[in-house]
Design a protein around this motif. Structure first.
Motif, short mmCIF file in Angstrom:
data_model
loop_
_atom_site.label_atom_id
_atom_site.label_comp_id
_atom_site.label_asym_id
_atom_site.label_seq_id
_atom_site.Cartn_x
_atom_site.Cartn_y
_atom_site.Cartn_z
N SER A 43 0.83 -1.21 0.00
CA SER A 43 0.00 0.00 0.00
C SER A 43 0.86 1.26 0.00
CB SER A 43 -0.93 0.02 1.22
OG SER A 43 -1.90 -1.02 1.12
N VAL A 44 0.26 2.34 -0.47
CA VAL A 44 0.89 3.66 -0.48
C VAL A 44 -0.04 4.65 0.21
CG1 VAL A 44 1.73 5.57 -1.92
CG2 VAL A 44 2.14 3.18 -2.62
N ASN A 45 0.55 5.44 1.09
CA ASN A 45 -0.17 6.46 1.86
C ASN A 45 -1.22 5.85 2.80
OD1 ASN A 45 1.18 8.84 1.26
ND2 ASN A 45 0.08 9.09 -0.68
N VAL A 46 -0.70 4.92 3.61
CA VAL A 46 -1.46 4.36 4.74
C VAL A 46 -0.59 4.52 5.98
CG1 VAL A 46 -2.71 2.71 3.30
CG2 VAL A 46 -0.54 2.03 4.38
N ALA A 47 -1.18 4.33 7.15
CA ALA A 47 -0.41 4.40 8.40
C ALA A 47 0.58 3.24 8.44
CB ALA A 47 -1.35 4.34 9.59
N ILE A 48 1.84 3.55 8.81
CA ILE A 48 2.88 2.53 8.92
C ILE A 48 3.66 2.74 10.21
CG2 ILE A 48 3.13 2.33 6.41
CD1 ILE A 48 5.74 3.97 6.66
N VAL A 49 4.52 1.79 10.52
CA VAL A 49 5.48 1.95 11.60
C VAL A 49 6.86 1.81 10.99
CG1 VAL A 49 6.38 1.02 13.76
CG2 VAL A 49 3.91 1.05 13.35
N CYS A 50 7.68 2.84 11.16
CA CYS A 50 9.03 2.86 10.60
C CYS A 50 10.00 3.24 11.71
CB CYS A 50 9.11 3.87 9.45
SG CYS A 50 10.73 3.92 8.62
N GLY A 51 11.01 2.41 11.92
CA GLY A 51 11.97 2.70 12.97
C GLY A 51 11.34 2.76 14.34
N GLY A 52 10.24 2.02 14.53
CA GLY A 52 9.56 1.99 15.81
C GLY A 52 8.61 3.14 16.05
N VAL A 53 8.39 3.99 15.05
CA VAL A 53 7.54 5.17 15.20
C VAL A 53 6.38 5.10 14.20
CG1 VAL A 53 7.45 7.69 14.97
CG2 VAL A 53 9.43 6.60 16.04
N GLY A 54 5.19 5.40 14.66
CA GLY A 54 4.05 5.48 13.75
C GLY A 54 4.16 6.69 12.84
N VAL A 55 3.90 6.47 11.56
CA VAL A 55 3.96 7.55 10.57
C VAL A 55 2.68 7.52 9.75
CG1 VAL A 55 5.29 8.64 8.73
CG2 VAL A 55 6.45 7.15 10.39
N HIS A 56 2.01 8.66 9.68
CA HIS A 56 0.82 8.81 8.86
C HIS A 56 1.15 9.68 7.65
CE1 HIS A 56 -0.99 7.53 12.65
NE2 HIS A 56 -2.05 7.14 11.95
N PRO A 57 0.47 9.48 6.55
CA PRO A 57 0.70 10.33 5.39
C PRO A 57 0.52 11.80 5.76
CG PRO A 57 -0.72 8.48 4.81
CD PRO A 57 -0.57 8.44 6.30
N GLY A 58 1.47 12.63 5.34
CA GLY A 58 1.40 14.06 5.62
C GLY A 58 2.07 14.48 6.91
N ASP A 59 2.46 13.53 7.77
CA ASP A 59 3.25 13.90 8.95
C ASP A 59 4.56 14.52 8.49
OD1 ASP A 59 1.33 12.88 10.64
OD2 ASP A 59 2.43 11.05 11.14
N VAL A 60 5.14 15.36 9.35
CA VAL A 60 6.40 16.02 8.99
C VAL A 60 7.56 15.12 9.42
CG1 VAL A 60 7.85 18.06 9.22
CG2 VAL A 60 5.35 18.28 9.30
N VAL A 61 8.44 14.83 8.47
CA VAL A 61 9.61 14.00 8.73
C VAL A 61 10.86 14.86 8.59
CG1 VAL A 61 10.93 11.98 7.98
CG2 VAL A 61 8.43 11.96 7.85
N ILE A 62 11.67 14.90 9.66
CA ILE A 62 12.93 15.62 9.65
C ILE A 62 14.04 14.60 9.81
CG2 ILE A 62 14.29 17.48 10.70
CD1 ILE A 62 11.57 18.39 9.59
#
Length: 231
Positions: free
Chosen positions: A147-166
């Protein structure tokens, strides 16, 4: 939402807020967010001296299969950060120079992937920022949907589409889209305080006194003595 899906359109945060968070950097943003959102230390930069920030376009892949990364390229907008997770642990080289070429053409800010990458020398030469859990030449297939643009867990952190990633040399931090304005303000205030703190430290003042740590240590029962014999 059930089954494999590709979400074409997502809501993105204010670009000015994203810019402020990017300028602040991972460590400051992490503190400003209440020490939340920091990915684990397994997600590391493959290059030095690069800082990126942007809205997350998320990808969920089966392990060892990068078909959905190719699908995600189509929905990336300028400034987005591609964030990739797998449905079970994988260190295969799911991303390399050719995919980076495609993403760079769409002005993607960079990649964060909880799996492996390869063609590392080429990626560095291109100046395409990558943060990954592994460097591994093992190839992948293109056979199983994700899937693309669904909620995921990356590096132990939840990431939602549109969240800010630094992402920078210190790692990767994620700020939920709804919290981005508040965290941006807190980061700006923190940086302003650090200017005065830096001035005082450069003038020779001790952090031990500046932060009132001496008093805290005394309250915790710590004693200052002049020699080991006095202890």
């Amino acid at each position: 939402m059930t089954g494999p899906v590709i979400v074409r359109e997502i809501e993105r945060p204010d670009p000015e807020i994203v810019s402020e968070l990017r300028k602040a950097g991972v460590a400051t943003v992490h503190e400003a967010a209440g020490r939340t959102g920091l990915m684990g230390p397994s997600i590391r930069p493959i290059q030095d001296g690069t800082r990126i920030g942007g809205p997350a376009v998320t990808v969920l892949c089966p392990p060892g299969d990068n078909m959905m990364i190719h699908a995600a390229v189509e929905v990336v907008r300028p400034g987005d950060v591609l964030v990739v997770a797998t449905t079970s642990r994988s260190t295969d080289g799911m991303f390399g120079e050719l995919l980076a070429t495609s993403l760079r053409q769409r002005r993607c800010a960079g990649l964060v992937i909880d799996s492996g990458v390869r063609d590392v020398s080429d990626l560095r030469d291109m100046g395409f920022g990558v943060w990954s859990a592994a460097i591994h030449a093992q190839g992948t297939v293109k056979a199983t949907p994700g899937s693309v643009n669904v909620a995921i867990v990356c590096g132990g952190v939840g990431v939602h589409p549109g969240d800010v990633v630094i992402a920078d040399d210190d790692g990767v931090v994620v700020v939920p889209k709804a919290r981005a304005p508040e965290v941006s303000e807190a980061a700006i205030e923190r940086l302003a305080r650090e200017v005065e703190t830096r001035r005082r430290l450069q003038a020779g003042e001790l952090g031990l006194d500046f932060y009132r740590l001496r008093e805290r240590l005394q309250n915790l029962g710590v004693r200052w003595v002049d020699s080991p014999d006095d202890a």
